[in-house]
Motif scaffolding. Structure first.
Motif, short mmCIF file in Angstrom:
data_model
loop_
_atom_site.label_atom_id
_atom_site.label_comp_id
_atom_site.label_asym_id
_atom_site.label_seq_id
_atom_site.Cartn_x
_atom_site.Cartn_y
_atom_site.Cartn_z
N PHE A 50 0.80 -1.24 0.00
CA PHE A 50 0.00 0.00 0.00
C PHE A 50 0.83 1.29 0.00
O PHE A 50 0.27 2.38 0.02
CB PHE A 50 -0.99 0.02 1.17
N ASN A 76 -0.64 4.72 2.18
CA ASN A 76 -2.08 4.49 2.39
C ASN A 76 -2.23 3.67 3.66
O ASN A 76 -1.96 2.46 3.67
CB ASN A 76 -2.66 3.75 1.19
N LEU A 78 -4.07 1.67 6.09
CA LEU A 78 -5.30 0.90 6.14
C LEU A 78 -5.38 0.14 7.46
O LEU A 78 -4.40 -0.44 7.92
CB LEU A 78 -5.37 -0.10 4.98
N GLY A 86 -7.73 -4.38 1.34
CA GLY A 86 -6.52 -4.15 0.57
C GLY A 86 -5.74 -5.44 0.33
O GLY A 86 -5.23 -5.67 -0.78
N ALA A 111 -4.39 2.27 -7.52
CA ALA A 111 -3.88 3.36 -6.69
C ALA A 111 -5.01 4.22 -6.14
O ALA A 111 -5.01 4.59 -4.95
CB ALA A 111 -2.90 4.22 -7.50
N LEU A 114 -6.89 2.29 -3.36
CA LEU A 114 -6.19 2.32 -2.08
C LEU A 114 -6.42 3.65 -1.36
O LEU A 114 -6.63 3.68 -0.13
CB LEU A 114 -4.69 2.10 -2.29
N GLN A 115 -6.38 4.73 -2.09
CA GLN A 115 -6.63 6.04 -1.47
C GLN A 115 -8.04 6.11 -0.89
O GLN A 115 -8.25 6.66 0.20
CB GLN A 115 -6.42 7.15 -2.51
N ALA A 118 -8.17 4.10 2.30
CA ALA A 118 -7.52 4.84 3.38
C ALA A 118 -8.40 5.97 3.90
O ALA A 118 -8.29 6.37 5.07
CB ALA A 118 -6.17 5.38 2.91
N ALA A 119 -9.28 6.48 3.03
CA ALA A 119 -10.18 7.57 3.42
C ALA A 119 -11.48 7.03 4.04
O ALA A 119 -12.40 7.82 4.30
CB ALA A 119 -10.51 8.43 2.21
#
Length: 232
Positions: A50, A76, A78, A86, A111, A114-115, A118-119
Motif C-alpha cells: 500500500f 495508504n 489501512l 486491501g 492506486a 487504495l486512497q 484509506a479515506a
C-alpha cells in the motif's frame, strides 16, 4: 528490462535466502517478481503493501532484481476491514495477473482504490468496482445491460451467469440467480438500488471463481474470521 524505473506497489513479499526477499510488485508494466537484496535494511522497511514506490528493476528474465527502491508518495494507512480489503485486492492481483502483462489503467485504478480505502469510504462499492475492472482488463468481462444473445436485460427478467459467455435468461428465480432490475442497477453503478450490493457480490464471486482454480482466497478467509461473532 535493464535499469527500468517504474512506479510500483508491493503485492506480496516473503523471505528469500539469507537476507533477501522475493517480492511481487504491481507496476504499470504489470506484475513483476523481483529479488530485493538487503531486505533487513532500509529497503525492507519500504517493501510493504500500500506504499507508493519508485523501483528500478534490472534483468531480462522473469525474475528481476531490484536495483533501487524509494518512497514515492504518502502511505495508504489501512486498518480494520479496509486492511483486509486491501490484502484481498493484492491477492487477486497475485493470483490472476499474468507476469509482465502491461496494465496501466488497472494500475491507476488500484492506486485510486487504495486512497479511497484509506479515506474510509464504503468498502463494498470499491471492491466490486475493482473486481469488475480487473475482470474486464483481463478479457473476462461481460455486458450487464444485454444478455448473451445481445438482447436488452429486462427489469422483470431472471438471469444466470455463464462466466465464459455472459448472462442467460431463465424461467424462474432460484438461489444464485439475478433479477434483471439488479443487473440494470449494476450497469449504472447504482449502489443504492435495492439488492444491488448483494447481487454485485454474488455476481463477482461467480465470475471470479473459474479463474481462481478452486483454491480459496486466504484474505477472504481471514476477513471472515474477524466478522464472526465471538464465541462463549
Amino acid at each position: 528490462m535493464i535499469g527500468a524505473t517504474l512506479p510500483a506497489f508491493v503485492l506480496h513479499s516473503r523471505a528469500y535466502r539469507e537476507s533477501s526477499a522475493l517480492v511481487d510488485f504491481f507496476t504499470p508494466e504489470g506484475r513483476l517478481r523481483a529479488v530485493l537484496r538487503g531486505a533487513r535494511g532500509k529497503a525492507g522497511t519500504l517493501a510493504r503493501p500500500f506504499l507508493p514506490l519508485e523501483a528500478e528493476f534490472r534483468g531480462r528474465g522473469e525474475l528481476k532484481n531490484v536495483g533501487r527502491l524509494d518512497s514515492a508518495g504518502i502511505p495508504n494507512l489501512l486498518g480494520g476491514e479496509a486492511l483486509f480489503s486491501g490484502l484481498y485486492l493484492n491477492e487477486l492481483l497475485v493470483r490472476l495477473l499474468p507476469a509482465e502483462d502491461p496494465q496501466p489503467a488497472l494500475f491507476e485504478h488500484y492506486a485510486v482504490t487504495l486512497q479511497a480505502l484509506a479515506a474510509n469510504r464504503p468498502l463494498e462499492p470499491l471492491l466490486r468496482a475493482f473486481e469488475w475492472r480487473l475482470l474486464d482488463q483481463l478479457g473476462y468481462g461481460f455486458a450487464l445491460d444485454t444478455d448473451l444473445a445481445g438482447q436488452p436485460i429486462a427489469a422483470e427478467g431472471i438471469y444466470r451467469l455463464l462466466p465464459d459467455a455472459g448472462l442467460e435468461p431463465v424461467g424462474q428465480l432460484q438461489p444464485g440467480l439475478f433479477q434483471g432490475r439488479e443487473l440494470l442497477a449494476l450497469a449504472e453503478a447504482d449502489w443504492d438500488a435495492p439488492g444491488a450490493l448483494g447481487a454485485a457480490k454474488r455476481l463477482m464471486r461467480q465470475a471470479l471463481a473459474p479463474h481462481l482454480g478452486g483454491r480459496p482466497l486466504v484474505s477472504r478467509e481471514l476477513f471472515m474470521t474477524i466478522k464472526e461473532p465471538p464465541r462463549d
